[in-house]
Design an enzyme around this catalytic site. Structure first.
Site, PDB file in Angstrom:
ATOM      1  N   THR A  67       0.534   9.472  14.065  1.00  0.00           N
ATOM      2  CA  THR A  67      -0.740   9.928  13.279  1.00  0.00           C
ATOM      3  C   THR A  67      -1.867   9.456  14.217  1.00  0.00           C
ATOM      4  O   THR A  67      -2.158   8.783  14.899  1.00  0.00           O
ATOM      5  CB  THR A  67      -0.772   9.006  11.992  1.00  0.00           C
ATOM      6  OG1 THR A  67      -0.735   7.574  12.463  1.00  0.00           O
ATOM      7  CG2 THR A  67       0.372   9.212  11.100  1.00  0.00           C
ATOM      8  N   LEU A  68      -2.926  10.352  14.046  1.00  0.00           N
ATOM      9  CA  LEU A  68      -3.893  10.642  15.057  1.00  0.00           C
ATOM     10  C   LEU A  68      -5.388  10.475  14.570  1.00  0.00           C
ATOM     11  O   LEU A  68      -6.150  10.603  14.976  1.00  0.00           O
ATOM     12  CB  LEU A  68      -3.851  11.730  15.868  1.00  0.00           C
ATOM     13  CG  LEU A  68      -2.389  12.085  16.816  1.00  0.00           C
ATOM     14  CD1 LEU A  68      -2.350  13.399  17.278  1.00  0.00           C
ATOM     15  CD2 LEU A  68      -2.593  10.875  17.853  1.00  0.00           C
ATOM     16  N   ALA A 106      -5.998   1.591   5.202  1.00  0.00           N
ATOM     17  CA  ALA A 106      -4.693   2.100   4.361  1.00  0.00           C
ATOM     18  C   ALA A 106      -4.488   3.583   4.606  1.00  0.00           C
ATOM     19  O   ALA A 106      -3.653   4.182   3.843  1.00  0.00           O
ATOM     20  CB  ALA A 106      -4.715   1.405   3.067  1.00  0.00           C
ATOM     21  N   ALA A 107      -5.355   4.313   5.527  1.00  0.00           N
ATOM     22  CA  ALA A 107      -4.942   5.589   5.591  1.00  0.00           C
ATOM     23  C   ALA A 107      -3.533   5.945   6.147  1.00  0.00           C
ATOM     24  O   ALA A 107      -2.908   6.859   5.819  1.00  0.00           O
ATOM     25  CB  ALA A 107      -6.089   6.202   6.654  1.00  0.00           C
ATOM     26  N   GLY A 108      -3.147   5.300   7.035  1.00  0.00           N
ATOM     27  CA  GLY A 108      -1.761   5.292   7.590  1.00  0.00           C
ATOM     28  C   GLY A 108      -0.745   5.367   6.420  1.00  0.00           C
ATOM     29  O   GLY A 108       0.347   5.849   6.532  1.00  0.00           O
ATOM     30  N   ASP A 109      -1.082   3.873   5.568  1.00  0.00           N
ATOM     31  CA  ASP A 109      -0.248   3.595   4.421  1.00  0.00           C
ATOM     32  C   ASP A 109      -0.189   4.774   3.650  1.00  0.00           C
ATOM     33  O   ASP A 109       0.942   5.121   3.105  1.00  0.00           O
ATOM     34  CB  ASP A 109      -0.761   2.431   4.016  1.00  0.00           C
ATOM     35  CG  ASP A 109      -0.673   1.332   4.708  1.00  0.00           C
ATOM     36  OD1 ASP A 109       0.054   1.149   5.949  1.00  0.00           O
ATOM     37  OD2 ASP A 109      -1.551   0.353   4.888  1.00  0.00           O
ATOM     38  N   ASP A 145     -13.914   4.222   4.670  1.00  0.00           N
ATOM     39  CA  ASP A 145     -13.207   3.147   4.981  1.00  0.00           C
ATOM     40  C   ASP A 145     -11.868   3.810   5.304  1.00  0.00           C
ATOM     41  O   ASP A 145     -11.135   4.335   4.372  1.00  0.00           O
ATOM     42  CB  ASP A 145     -13.005   2.233   3.986  1.00  0.00           C
ATOM     43  CG  ASP A 145     -12.480   1.067   3.967  1.00  0.00           C
ATOM     44  OD1 ASP A 145     -11.668   0.998   5.334  1.00  0.00           O
ATOM     45  OD2 ASP A 145     -12.257   0.226   3.132  1.00  0.00           O
ATOM     46  N   ASN A 170       0.723  -1.207  -0.020  1.00  0.00           N
ATOM     47  CA  ASN A 170       0.003  -0.033  -0.031  1.00  0.00           C
ATOM     48  C   ASN A 170       0.774   1.214  -0.219  1.00  0.00           C
ATOM     49  O   ASN A 170       0.487   2.171  -0.577  1.00  0.00           O
ATOM     50  CB  ASN A 170      -0.769  -0.036   1.205  1.00  0.00           C
ATOM     51  CG  ASN A 170      -1.871  -1.053   1.334  1.00  0.00           C
ATOM     52  OD1 ASN A 170      -2.146  -1.479   0.141  1.00  0.00           O
ATOM     53  ND2 ASN A 170      -2.570  -1.170   2.458  1.00  0.00           N
ATOM     54  N   GLU A 192       5.254  -5.595   9.207  1.00  0.00           N
ATOM     55  CA  GLU A 192       4.506  -7.023   8.571  1.00  0.00           C
ATOM     56  C   GLU A 192       5.681  -8.008   8.264  1.00  0.00           C
ATOM     57  O   GLU A 192       5.058  -9.029   7.609  1.00  0.00           O
ATOM     58  CB  GLU A 192       3.570  -6.732   7.811  1.00  0.00           C
ATOM     59  CG  GLU A 192       2.164  -6.123   8.229  1.00  0.00           C
ATOM     60  CD  GLU A 192       1.036  -5.980   7.509  1.00  0.00           C
ATOM     61  OE1 GLU A 192      -0.186  -5.821   7.901  1.00  0.00           O
ATOM     62  OE2 GLU A 192       1.329  -5.905   6.233  1.00  0.00           O
ATOM     63  N   SER A 237      -8.258   2.864  -2.878  1.00  0.00           N
ATOM     64  CA  SER A 237      -8.503   3.984  -2.055  1.00  0.00           C
ATOM     65  C   SER A 237      -7.448   5.160  -2.349  1.00  0.00           C
ATOM     66  O   SER A 237      -7.494   6.353  -1.875  1.00  0.00           O
ATOM     67  CB  SER A 237      -8.880   3.891  -0.420  1.00  0.00           C
ATOM     68  OG  SER A 237      -7.722   3.599   0.112  1.00  0.00           O
ATOM     69  N   GLY A 243      -5.692  14.657  13.344  1.00  0.00           N
ATOM     70  CA  GLY A 243      -4.501  14.984  12.457  1.00  0.00           C
ATOM     71  C   GLY A 243      -3.187  14.072  12.857  1.00  0.00           C
ATOM     72  O   GLY A 243      -3.209  12.989  13.214  1.00  0.00           O
TER      73      GLY A 243
END
Ligand code: RIB
Length: 299
Positions: free
Chosen positions: A213-214, A242-245, A239, A41, A138, A284, A218
């Site tokens: 990351t929060l 993968a926001a952190g990715d 969804d 990702n 991972e 996404s 933010g």
């Protein structure tokens, strides 16, 4: 060039009305397969944002391996150092997403857990040339430690998922945990308030800078004794997978382009915000023109 050392997983996603508690069965919606894995990702996120990206990882010898190689290679990521591993399955993730867009994920690592120092040593010239090397958790620590040692540029480590006993590499320039991972790294409760996050992040030593990351709060930047809170962009999440990715891939691109940590973090927040408005991991992830248009719309 950006080198990503990490995992490739084929994700099986199902929407649920609420996440099950232990012992509970919930009926979910239809299932969907998406290319995922934190490493893959982050590589695809960086490639879509204009990064020149090469990947070091392992897949199995099953059908999922072909899906993952096509997905990552199709985005322009150099797959030369992705090795097919005999007698092992490609990594898989089982993902449940609730109506608020929050997810729970179970990873079956498969071939990802065979990645070792030798794979990184085989990619030593690539890692030496990389402006930024991106790592996650991972794959075994051994691979991450070797990659960090061999990297000639900025080492960005995302200690995700928080894994009991995992040891981040000693040579990290930018460490990017979320709240849970920060708690795991500092052996303390999950910090609630921004002040709590600052206190916990200050306990991390050994990284040049820390970006926590929060989610909807933010990110918190910590460099030396200074800290800065960057608020999130207001979006309606569908969804958050993968926001952190998305954030880490975008951060790598911006840092490789020579932007400051603060500029890079703000830009990466925009990419992450866009990714939460769409379903799936790699489907996404934002393109560069989308991030630029999003930021123009915010100003
Ligand atoms: O960060 C999201 C990713 O975590 C998913 O794509 C899944 O494969 C797991 O690695």
């Amino acid at each position: 060039m950006i080198a990503v050392v990490g995992s490739l997983n084929l994700d099986l996603v199902v929407r649920v009305p609420q996440h099950p508690v232990p012992g509970e069965t919930v009926l979910g919606g239809d299932t969907a397969h998406h290319p995922g894995g934190k490493g893959a990702n982050q590589a695809v996120a960086a490639a879509r944002l204009g990064g020149n990206v090469a990947f070091v990882g392992r897949v199995g010898e099953d059908d999922a391996a072909g899906v993952m190689l096509d997905a990552v290679g199709g985005e322009g990521v150099d797959t030369t150092h992705i090795t097919r591993t005999r007698d092992l399955a490609t990594g898989r993730a089982l993902i449940a997403v609730d109506p608020a867009g929050e997810n729970t994920i179970i990873v079956s690592p498969g071939a990802n857990h065979r990645l070792g120092a030798a794979d990184c040593e085989a990619a030593a010239s690539l890692l030496q040339k990389a402006a930024v090397t991106v790592l996650q958790q991972e794959v075994p620590d051994e691979a991450n430690h070797a990659a960090a040692r061999l990297s000639g540029g900025i080492v960005l480590h995302n200690p995700a998922p928080a894994t009991v006993g995992a040891v981040p590499p000693p040579h990290v320039d930018v460490l990017v945990p979320n709240r849970t991972e920060l708690a795991a790294l500092t052996h303390s409760p999950v910090p609630e308030t921004i002040d709590d996050v600052v206190v916990a992040a200050r306990r991390l030593t050994g990284a040049g800078a820390v970006i926590v990351t929060l989610g909807g709060d933010g990110v918190l930047l910590l460099e030396g004794t200074a800290h800065l809170h960057v608020p999130a962009f207001a979006v309606r999440p569908v969804d958050t997978t993968a926001a952190g990715d998305s954030f880490c891939g975008a951060l790598a691109v911006a840092l490789a382009e020579g932007r400051t940590l603060e500029q890079s973090a703000r830009w990466a927040c925009a990419a992450a915000a866009i990714s939460t408005t769409r379903a799936g991991a790699q489907p996404s992830l934002a393109r560069r023109d989308e991030v630029e248009a999003f930021l123009t719309g915010q100003s």
